[in-house]
Design a protein around this motif. Structure first.
Motif, PDB file in Angstrom:
ATOM      1  N   HIS A 195     -16.631 -27.827 -31.042  1.00 43.86           N
ATOM      2  CA  HIS A 195     -17.038 -28.633 -29.891  1.00 43.86           C
ATOM      3  C   HIS A 195     -16.768 -30.121 -30.154  1.00 43.86           C
ATOM      4  O   HIS A 195     -16.255 -30.827 -29.271  1.00 43.86           O
ATOM      5  CB  HIS A 195     -18.526 -28.412 -29.602  1.00 43.86           C
ATOM      6  N   LEU A 196     -17.077 -30.587 -31.363  1.00 42.56           N
ATOM      7  CA  LEU A 196     -16.884 -32.003 -31.676  1.00 42.56           C
ATOM      8  C   LEU A 196     -15.407 -32.338 -31.896  1.00 42.56           C
ATOM      9  O   LEU A 196     -15.004 -33.493 -31.723  1.00 42.56           O
ATOM     10  CB  LEU A 196     -17.710 -32.388 -32.909  1.00 42.56           C
ATOM     11  N   GLU A 228     -16.261 -38.198 -29.362  1.00 48.20           N
ATOM     12  CA  GLU A 228     -17.162 -39.296 -29.006  1.00 48.20           C
ATOM     13  C   GLU A 228     -18.632 -38.880 -29.111  1.00 48.20           C
ATOM     14  O   GLU A 228     -19.530 -39.745 -29.145  1.00 48.20           O
ATOM     15  CB  GLU A 228     -16.865 -39.785 -27.578  1.00 48.20           C
ATOM     16  N   MET A 229     -18.919 -37.564 -29.190  1.00 46.24           N
ATOM     17  CA  MET A 229     -20.290 -37.075 -29.285  1.00 46.24           C
ATOM     18  C   MET A 229     -20.761 -36.921 -30.733  1.00 46.24           C
ATOM     19  O   MET A 229     -21.892 -36.534 -30.982  1.00 46.24           O
ATOM     20  CB  MET A 229     -20.424 -35.721 -28.569  1.00 46.24           C
ATOM     21  N   GLN A 230     -19.927 -37.236 -31.678  1.00 46.14           N
ATOM     22  CA  GLN A 230     -20.261 -37.066 -33.094  1.00 46.14           C
ATOM     23  C   GLN A 230     -21.104 -38.256 -33.555  1.00 46.14           C
ATOM     24  O   GLN A 230     -20.585 -39.272 -33.993  1.00 46.14           O
ATOM     25  CB  GLN A 230     -18.972 -36.968 -33.919  1.00 46.14           C
ATOM     26  N   GLY A 236     -23.886 -33.316 -26.885  1.00 44.54           N
ATOM     27  CA  GLY A 236     -23.207 -32.908 -25.653  1.00 44.54           C
ATOM     28  C   GLY A 236     -23.148 -31.406 -25.506  1.00 44.54           C
ATOM     29  O   GLY A 236     -22.232 -30.870 -24.878  1.00 44.54           O
ATOM     30  N   GLU A 251     -13.177 -31.286 -29.925  1.00 42.11           N
ATOM     31  CA  GLU A 251     -12.739 -31.543 -28.552  1.00 42.11           C
ATOM     32  C   GLU A 251     -13.451 -32.753 -27.933  1.00 42.11           C
ATOM     33  O   GLU A 251     -12.947 -33.339 -26.973  1.00 42.11           O
ATOM     34  CB  GLU A 251     -13.003 -30.303 -27.688  1.00 42.11           C
ATOM     35  N   ASN A 252     -14.614 -33.091 -28.480  1.00 43.80           N
ATOM     36  CA  ASN A 252     -15.399 -34.209 -27.933  1.00 43.80           C
ATOM     37  C   ASN A 252     -15.843 -35.138 -29.064  1.00 43.80           C
ATOM     38  O   ASN A 252     -17.050 -35.262 -29.338  1.00 43.80           O
ATOM     39  CB  ASN A 252     -16.621 -33.668 -27.182  1.00 43.80           C
TER      40      ASN A 252
END
Length: 377
Positions: free
Chosen positions: A205-206, A211-213, A281, A208-209
């Motif tokens: 998931h991180l 910015e949410m880490q 997220g 792909e995203n």
């Protein structure tokens, strides 16, 4: 002459070396609150286990010798040596600027994870110490090494927040729960495989995203979850040494019970950290079902049944369990006669919801002759 650089737990070849490295750092600070949290024994907190070590020592791995030797060789090659320590990819964490409730939930997550990893280390290290069966003691020594590294790495992350878990104190003082060896197999196999599913789901998931880490420790989850996967493979092979463990009627009932207990506990515990998942997220309900899906698919390697996680009774009763858990916690904090009454009501609701989940008909399937798998997610 320069002083010799102390060994880091990530570079240790044994669990004992990793713990010595941690003890050297733990002398620098104390954190009674974190250790107090790790010491708790509830249905939702990680436990320390002990078992019949003589029965474990008597295991004959001859029926799975070929795959056993391959797995042990892979673990001896130690692909993750030196991995679990901070490097240039470790970003600075603004602990003081972190939203207080998120910080509390994240620290709770780290303490719980550290305790769970260390509980495995303690159990595996004890088997290595007590046993004389070279096949079994070698395996448990290697798994204890990995778990000690994981626990040490989490403690490194906690130290940045000004706290740490006193691992040596836990070894001596935390209450131990006795499980028969077959229950250790079921519970620990599921713990390792669901740990893999949890970590790899967050890691992908991180990816792909990014910015949410919000914390760098997530960057280390891929290699981490691969350790969890290989430990699960070991327990799958141990169960394959005795067909009765997965084929007898009574043991199928036990497998169903442990599947239900482990899944339910994860659901309730994760829903107690809503801000943690929001910061990542991740929708908690989606995440729980996705982890269950992955774990169910993986567990087909050795278990002849999986839970029907799409059954109409599944989600509603998981939610009832979570609601009852909150009622129990609130009632315990309240105390007094009314608190005790509310707690009993909450426990009754939880029991009814758990039985409703447990009695959902299981999905049956054939188990492959060779249980070995490779990480595929």
């Amino acid at each position: 002459m320069n002083a010799q650089t102390p060994m880091h737990s990530a570079d240790a070849a044994t669990a004992e070396e990793a713990l010595i490295a941690q003890d050297a750092l733990d002398d620098l600070m104390t954190s009674d609150k974190a250790t107090e949290v790790a010491m708790q024994n509830t249905l939702l907190t990680p436990r320390f286990y002990t078992t019949d070590f003589d029965e474990l020592d008597a295991i004959d791995v001859s029926p799975v010798r070929s795959e056993w030797d391959k797995l042990i060789a892979q673990m001896k090659s130690d692909p993750n040596k030196g991995h679990f320590k901070k490097n240039d990819n470790w970003d600075t964490v603004d602990w003081e600027g972190m939203e207080p409730k998120l910080k509390a939930e994240f620290i709770d997550f780290l303490i719980s994870s550290c305790t769970a990893e260390f509980s495995g280390c303690v159990l595996y290290k004890e088997m290595k110490r007590r046993g004389s069966n070279e096949d079994i003691t070698t395996l448990f020594q290697l798994m204890a090494r990995d778990e000690a590294r994981h626990a040490g790495f989490i403690n490194d992350a906690l130290r940045e927040a000004g706290i740490r878990v006193n691992l040596g104190f836990l070894t001596q003082k935390k209450k131990y729960t006795y499980f028969r060896p077959k229950f250790i197999y079921y519970a620990t196999y599921l713990s390792e495989k669901i740990g893999y599913a949890r970590y790899i789901t967050i890691y992908r998931h991180l990816e792909e995203n990014p910015e949410m880490q919000f914390h760098p420790i997530f960057k280390w989850f891929r290699e981490w979850c691969n350790d969890e996967f290989s430990h699960g493979e070991a327990f799958a092979l141990l169960m394959k040494t005795d067909p009765k463990l997965t084929e007898s009627f009574s043991n199928k009932l036990w497998i169903k019970f442990f599947l239900t207990a482990v899944y339910s506990t994860m659901w309730v515990r994760d829903h107690q950290r809503p801000l943690f998942h929001k910061a990542l997220g991740v929708n908690i309900n989606w995440y729980g079902q996705e982890v269950f899906r992955k774990t169910s698919e993986i567990s087909k390697q050795v278990f002849p049944i999986t839970l029907d996680i799409n059954h109409p009774r599944w989600r509603p009763n998981l939610d009832r369990l979570e609601t009852a858990s909150r009622q129990i916690a609130t009632a315990k904090a309240r105390g007094g006669v009314m608190g005790m009454f509310s707690r009993i009501v909450g426990m009754t609701k939880a029991a009814v919801a758990f039985v409703s989940i447990l009695t959902i008909p299981a999905n049956k399937h054939d188990v492959p002759a060779n249980p070995r798998m490779e990480p595929a997610y």
